[in-house]
Design an enzyme around this catalytic site. Structure first.
Site, PDB file in Angstrom:
ATOM      1  N   GLY A  56       0.724  -1.211   0.039  1.00 47.37           N
ATOM      2  CA  GLY A  56      -0.295  -0.128  -0.088  1.00 47.37           C
ATOM      3  C   GLY A  56       0.731   1.258  -0.064  1.00 47.37           C
ATOM      4  CB  CYS A  57       0.251   4.437   1.436  1.00 46.01           C
ATOM      5  SG  CYS A  57       1.370   6.171   1.532  1.00 46.01           S
ATOM      6  CG  PHE A  58       5.650   4.280  -1.033  1.00 50.26           C
ATOM      7  CD1 PHE A  58       5.057   5.520  -0.473  1.00 50.26           C
ATOM      8  CD2 PHE A  58       6.382   4.475  -2.765  1.00 50.26           C
ATOM      9  CE1 PHE A  58       5.426   7.087  -1.682  1.00 50.26           C
ATOM     10  CE2 PHE A  58       6.190   5.363  -3.385  1.00 50.26           C
ATOM     11  CZ  PHE A  58       5.594   6.834  -2.620  1.00 50.26           C
ATOM     12  CD1 TRP A  59       5.025   8.231   1.727  1.00 47.12           C
ATOM     13  CD2 TRP A  59       3.357   9.185   2.439  1.00 47.12           C
ATOM     14  NE1 TRP A  59       5.098   9.477   0.733  1.00 47.12           N
ATOM     15  CE2 TRP A  59       3.577   9.841   1.384  1.00 47.12           C
ATOM     16  CE3 TRP A  59       2.483   9.445   3.444  1.00 47.12           C
ATOM     17  CZ2 TRP A  59       3.039  11.186   1.178  1.00 47.12           C
ATOM     18  CZ3 TRP A  59       1.141  10.707   3.064  1.00 47.12           C
ATOM     19  CH2 TRP A  59       2.089  11.621   1.842  1.00 47.12           C
ATOM     20  CD  GLU A 100       2.607   4.848  -3.590  1.00 47.48           C
ATOM     21  OE1 GLU A 100       2.556   4.759  -2.049  1.00 47.48           O
ATOM     22  OE2 GLU A 100       1.947   5.857  -3.480  1.00 47.48           O
TER      23      GLU A 100
END
Length: 217
Positions: A56-59, A100
């Site tokens: 999912g979101c790479f942050w 991502e």
């Protein structure tokens, strides 16, 4: 109807005819890891191995992974698609085919791939297809991209073990994680690198299933 069309476009992978053309030039990014100060793009010490994880979101995924002992360096980026050297804005259209990912450079003498795979499967939901929670689109799909046959076998074995564990806990959904040999990896823009170290209160969309993956230590 417009919103439905946009949703459908973002959840269907493009082909060569519909993918954005990209560019020959690399997208500028950081040269060192914001947390460790180590070289983001290499060269890496001899004996290090690499793997790419899409959660999912790479942050949030990157922070999770850089905190694991034995991980030498991490970087946010894009992989699994068709468009060369994509920008973040391009990936969000769904027309690059990339997801991502986090590049994990690790020391196999200090941390095993099994340990990393255990974290991967436990800390996000690998059954959601072209989304992760409220983040919808091909760019948020679950993925493991590996660099050799041994890693490929371990990744597939871990997926099978976790699928069995899900069924024990009455999760009837199938794992949708894409597992394949790694293609090109493109570093994300500087502001994405180690984002949650720079912005501690920033968004983190990681949500696991609550089921343990029965591999590794």
């Amino acid at each position: 109807m417009f919103l439905i069309d946009m949703f459908n476009k973002k959840t269907i992978l493009p082909d060569a005819a519909t993918a954005l053309p990209g560019r020959e030039e690399e997208i500028p990014t950081a040269t060192t890891h914001f947390v460790s100060g180590r070289p983001l793009q290499g060269p890496y010490p001899e004996g290090m191995k690499k793997v790419l994880f899409g959660m999912g979101c790479f942050w949030g995924a990157e922070r999770l992974l850089w905190e694991i002992p034995g991980v030498y360096v991490t970087a946010a980026g894009y992989s699994g698609g068709l468009t060369p050297n994509p920008t973040y804005q391009e990936t969000t259209t769904g027309l690059t085919g990339h997801t991502e990912v986090v590049l994990v450079v690790y020391d196999p003498a200090k941390v095993s791939l099994q340990r990393l795979l255990k974290t991967f499967f436990e800390e996000h939901d690998p059954t959601q297809g072209m989304r992760q929670g409220n983040d919808v689109g091909t760019t948020y799909r679950s993925a493991i991209y590996v660099y050799d046959e041994e890693q490929l076998a371990e990744a597939n074995a871990a997926r099978n073990a976790f699928q069995k564990a899900l069924r024990v806990y009455n999760h009837d959904r199938e794992i949708t994680t894409e597992i394949a040999k790694a293609g090109p990896f493109y570093f994300a823009e500087d502001y994405h690198q180690q984002y949650l170290a720079k912005n501690p209160d920033g968004y983190c969309g990681l949500r696991g299933t609550g089921v343990s993956c029965p591999i590794g230590a």
